[in-house]
Design a protein around this motif. Structure first.
Motif, PDB file in Angstrom:
ATOM      1  N   ILE A  39       0.837  -1.203   0.000  1.00 12.17           N
ATOM      2  CA  ILE A  39       0.000   0.000   0.000  1.00 12.17           C
ATOM      3  C   ILE A  39       0.871   1.252   0.000  1.00 12.17           C
ATOM      4  CG2 ILE A  39      -1.626   1.347   1.395  1.00 12.17           C
ATOM      5  CD1 ILE A  39      -2.878  -1.396   2.197  1.00 12.17           C
ATOM      6  N   LYS A  40       1.944   1.240   0.780  1.00  7.43           N
ATOM      7  CA  LYS A  40       2.864   2.386   0.796  1.00  7.43           C
ATOM      8  C   LYS A  40       3.465   2.622  -0.584  1.00  7.43           C
ATOM      9  CE  LYS A  40       4.334   2.107   5.644  1.00  7.43           C
ATOM     10  NZ  LYS A  40       5.460   1.799   6.539  1.00  7.43           N
ATOM     11  N   GLN A  41       3.853   1.536  -1.259  1.00  4.69           N
ATOM     12  CA  GLN A  41       4.413   1.655  -2.602  1.00  4.69           C
ATOM     13  C   GLN A  41       3.382   2.222  -3.572  1.00  4.69           C
ATOM     14  OE1 GLN A  41       5.982  -2.178  -3.688  1.00  4.69           O
ATOM     15  NE2 GLN A  41       7.524  -2.155  -2.079  1.00  4.69           N
ATOM     16  N   LEU A  42       2.142   1.766  -3.465  1.00  4.79           N
ATOM     17  CA  LEU A  42       1.084   2.272  -4.341  1.00  4.79           C
ATOM     18  C   LEU A  42       0.825   3.754  -4.095  1.00  4.79           C
ATOM     19  CD1 LEU A  42      -1.422  -0.723  -4.222  1.00  4.79           C
ATOM     20  CD2 LEU A  42      -0.027  -0.004  -6.167  1.00  4.79           C
ATOM     21  N   VAL A  43       0.819   4.163  -2.830  1.00  4.71           N
ATOM     22  CA  VAL A  43       0.625   5.576  -2.498  1.00  4.71           C
ATOM     23  C   VAL A  43       1.769   6.408  -3.081  1.00  4.71           C
ATOM     24  CG1 VAL A  43       0.608   7.232  -0.577  1.00  4.71           C
ATOM     25  CG2 VAL A  43      -0.793   5.168  -0.464  1.00  4.71           C
ATOM     26  N   SER A  44       2.973   5.891  -3.013  1.00 11.90           N
ATOM     27  CA  SER A  44       4.124   6.583  -3.583  1.00 11.90           C
ATOM     28  C   SER A  44       3.979   6.754  -5.094  1.00 11.90           C
ATOM     29  CB  SER A  44       5.409   5.821  -3.255  1.00 11.90           C
ATOM     30  OG  SER A  44       6.509   6.410  -3.893  1.00 11.90           O
ATOM     31  N   VAL A  45       3.539   5.695  -5.754  1.00 13.37           N
ATOM     32  CA  VAL A  45       3.341   5.761  -7.206  1.00 13.37           C
ATOM     33  C   VAL A  45       2.274   6.795  -7.552  1.00 13.37           C
ATOM     34  CG1 VAL A  45       2.457   4.468  -9.196  1.00 13.37           C
ATOM     35  CG2 VAL A  45       4.154   3.426  -7.685  1.00 13.37           C
ATOM     36  N   VAL A  46       1.180   6.785  -6.794  1.00 12.69           N
ATOM     37  CA  VAL A  46       0.112   7.755  -7.046  1.00 12.69           C
ATOM     38  C   VAL A  46       0.630   9.172  -6.823  1.00 12.69           C
ATOM     39  CG1 VAL A  46      -2.124   8.590  -6.203  1.00 12.69           C
ATOM     40  CG2 VAL A  46      -1.770   6.146  -6.585  1.00 12.69           C
ATOM     41  N   GLY A  47       1.432   9.372  -5.788  1.00 19.25           N
ATOM     42  CA  GLY A  47       2.013  10.683  -5.530  1.00 19.25           C
ATOM     43  C   GLY A  47       2.903  11.142  -6.672  1.00 19.25           C
ATOM     44  N   THR A  48       3.707  10.243  -7.191  1.00 17.07           N
ATOM     45  CA  THR A  48       4.577  10.567  -8.317  1.00 17.07           C
ATOM     46  C   THR A  48       3.749  10.920  -9.540  1.00 17.07           C
ATOM     47  OG1 THR A  48       6.289   9.095  -7.487  1.00 17.07           O
ATOM     48  CG2 THR A  48       6.408   9.672  -9.812  1.00 17.07           C
ATOM     49  N   GLN A  49       2.692  10.161  -9.780  1.00 16.91           N
ATOM     50  CA  GLN A  49       1.817  10.463 -10.913  1.00 16.91           C
ATOM     51  C   GLN A  49       1.150  11.821 -10.735  1.00 16.91           C
ATOM     52  OE1 GLN A  49      -0.758   7.034 -11.091  1.00 16.91           O
ATOM     53  NE2 GLN A  49       0.618   5.942 -12.464  1.00 16.91           N
ATOM     54  N   GLN A  50       0.752  12.143  -9.515  1.00 18.40           N
ATOM     55  CA  GLN A  50       0.123  13.440  -9.264  1.00 18.40           C
ATOM     56  C   GLN A  50       1.105  14.566  -9.523  1.00 18.40           C
ATOM     57  OE1 GLN A  50      -3.185  14.032  -8.624  1.00 18.40           O
ATOM     58  NE2 GLN A  50      -2.536  16.102  -9.067  1.00 18.40           N
ATOM     59  N   GLN A  51       2.375  14.384  -9.131  1.00 19.15           N
ATOM     60  CA  GLN A  51       3.383  15.401  -9.407  1.00 19.15           C
ATOM     61  C   GLN A  51       3.546  15.598 -10.917  1.00 19.15           C
ATOM     62  OE1 GLN A  51       6.822  13.873  -7.370  1.00 19.15           O
ATOM     63  NE2 GLN A  51       6.407  15.051  -5.513  1.00 19.15           N
ATOM     64  N   SER A  52       3.530  14.505 -11.664  1.00 17.98           N
ATOM     65  CA  SER A  52       3.646  14.595 -13.119  1.00 17.98           C
ATOM     66  C   SER A  52       2.457  15.343 -13.710  1.00 17.98           C
ATOM     67  CB  SER A  52       3.743  13.203 -13.745  1.00 17.98           C
ATOM     68  OG  SER A  52       4.914  12.548 -13.320  1.00 17.98           O
ATOM     69  N   ILE A  53       1.274  15.054 -13.215  1.00 19.59           N
ATOM     70  CA  ILE A  53       0.070  15.737 -13.690  1.00 19.59           C
ATOM     71  C   ILE A  53       0.157  17.223 -13.369  1.00 19.59           C
ATOM     72  CG2 ILE A  53      -2.428  15.973 -13.296  1.00 19.59           C
ATOM     73  CD1 ILE A  53      -2.433  12.871 -12.917  1.00 19.59           C
ATOM     74  N   ASP A  54       0.591  17.547 -12.155  1.00 19.27           N
ATOM     75  CA  ASP A  54       0.733  18.954 -11.769  1.00 19.27           C
ATOM     76  C   ASP A  54       1.749  19.659 -12.667  1.00 19.27           C
ATOM     77  OD1 ASP A  54      -1.103  18.516  -9.752  1.00 19.27           O
ATOM     78  OD2 ASP A  54       0.410  18.387  -8.154  1.00 19.27           O
ATOM     79  N   ASN A  55       2.865  18.993 -12.960  1.00 22.89           N
ATOM     80  CA  ASN A  55       3.880  19.582 -13.835  1.00 22.89           C
ATOM     81  C   ASN A  55       3.334  19.815 -15.243  1.00 22.89           C
ATOM     82  OD1 ASN A  55       5.769  19.592 -11.783  1.00 22.89           O
ATOM     83  ND2 ASN A  55       6.733  17.685 -12.422  1.00 22.89           N
ATOM     84  N   LEU A  56       2.589  18.844 -15.754  1.00 23.61           N
ATOM     85  CA  LEU A  56       1.992  19.006 -17.085  1.00 23.61           C
ATOM     86  C   LEU A  56       0.976  20.146 -17.108  1.00 23.61           C
ATOM     87  CD1 LEU A  56       1.502  15.286 -18.157  1.00 23.61           C
ATOM     88  CD2 LEU A  56       3.081  16.946 -19.156  1.00 23.61           C
TER      89      LEU A  56
END
Length: 69
Positions: A39-56
């Motif tokens: 679950i921690k790994q999944l939350v990390s992945v989602v956080g990384t994806q959110q950062q990418s979305i914010d950057n885009l």
């Protein structure tokens, strides 16, 4: 293929899966720990994806601003 043959093949597949599971048994506590880690790994992945979305989104905003200028 006869129904008996099909059933035998299906049961063979389940047996293989059970052998794999039995090869590395773990306790309920270990299961909980592994689940929490996943679950921690999944939350990390989602956080990384959110950062990418914010950057885009930021880049898109800047491009729109430049086109309006």
């Amino acid at each position: 293929m006869t129904e008996q043959r099909k059933t035998f093949i299906d049961l063979s597949e389940y047996r293989k899966e059970l052998e794999i599971l039995n090869a590395d048994p773990f306790t309920l506590d270990e299961f909980a720990t592994k689940t929490i880690e996943l679950i921690k790994q999944l939350v990390s992945v989602v956080g990384t994806q959110q950062q990418s979305i914010d950057n885009l989104a930021y880049i898109a905003e800047k491009i729109i601003e430049l086109e309006r200028s």
